[in-house]
Design a protein around this motif. Sequence first.
Motif, mmCIF file in Angstrom:
data_model
loop_
_atom_site.group_PDB
_atom_site.id
_atom_site.type_symbol
_atom_site.label_atom_id
_atom_site.label_comp_id
_atom_site.label_asym_id
_atom_site.label_seq_id
_atom_site.Cartn_x
_atom_site.Cartn_y
_atom_site.Cartn_z
ATOM 1 N N LEU A 3 0.824 -1.213 0.000
ATOM 2 C CA LEU A 3 0.000 0.000 0.000
ATOM 3 C C LEU A 3 0.859 1.264 0.000
ATOM 4 O O LEU A 3 0.537 2.236 -0.688
ATOM 5 N N LEU A 4 1.952 1.237 0.736
ATOM 6 C CA LEU A 4 2.866 2.391 0.724
ATOM 7 C C LEU A 4 3.483 2.589 -0.660
ATOM 8 O O LEU A 4 3.626 3.719 -1.135
ATOM 9 N N THR A 5 3.832 1.484 -1.306
ATOM 10 C CA THR A 5 4.391 1.565 -2.655
ATOM 11 C C THR A 5 3.357 2.127 -3.625
ATOM 12 O O THR A 5 3.663 3.001 -4.446
ATOM 13 N N LYS A 6 2.127 1.666 -3.503
ATOM 14 C CA LYS A 6 1.055 2.151 -4.375
ATOM 15 C C LYS A 6 0.819 3.647 -4.159
ATOM 16 O O LYS A 6 0.677 4.405 -5.119
ATOM 17 N N MET A 7 0.812 4.067 -2.899
ATOM 18 C CA MET A 7 0.605 5.479 -2.595
ATOM 19 C C MET A 7 1.736 6.344 -3.136
ATOM 20 O O MET A 7 1.500 7.429 -3.659
ATOM 21 N N SER A 8 2.960 5.847 -3.045
ATOM 22 C CA SER A 8 4.102 6.644 -3.509
ATOM 23 C C SER A 8 4.089 6.796 -5.038
ATOM 24 O O SER A 8 4.583 7.780 -5.567
ATOM 25 N N LYS A 9 3.509 5.841 -5.735
ATOM 26 C CA LYS A 9 3.429 5.915 -7.204
ATOM 27 C C LYS A 9 2.277 6.804 -7.656
ATOM 28 O O LYS A 9 2.249 7.245 -8.796
ATOM 29 N N MET A 10 1.335 7.063 -6.770
ATOM 30 C CA MET A 10 0.186 7.902 -7.117
ATOM 31 C C MET A 10 0.532 9.387 -7.010
ATOM 32 O O MET A 10 -0.163 10.217 -7.572
ATOM 33 N N LYS A 11 1.588 9.702 -6.306
ATOM 34 C CA LYS A 11 1.971 11.121 -6.096
ATOM 35 C C LYS A 11 2.625 11.684 -7.331
ATOM 36 O O LYS A 11 3.218 11.124 -8.118
#
Length: 85
Positions: free
Chosen positions: A77-85
Motif C-alpha cells: 500500500l505504501l508503494t502504491k501510494m508513492s506511485k500515485m503522487k
Amino acid sequence: MEMTTTKKQELQRKADVLKQYEVYGYQIAYYLLENEQLAAQAATQALLELLQDEQFFIQPQTHQIQITKQVFMKQSLLTKMSKMK
C-alpha cells in the motif's frame, strides 16, 4: 570490516527464515499492486523491514505468517501510494 562468524551465522539464519516467506509475500504484493515491478519493490521493502525486526525471528511460525502478511500488505500500500503522487 569483516563480519564475525557468529554474525554471519545469524544473518544466514535470518535469511533462511525470510526465504520461507518470500514467495508468499510477493504473491500478496502482486495481488494488491497488479504490477511485477511494483510488487518486487514492495516485497524488497517488506523483507528489509522484517530483517530489522528482531522479535519476528523468535515468534512461532504461525505468528510469523501473520506478521509477514501484515508487513507485505503495508509495504504494498505504501508503494502504491508513492506511485500515485
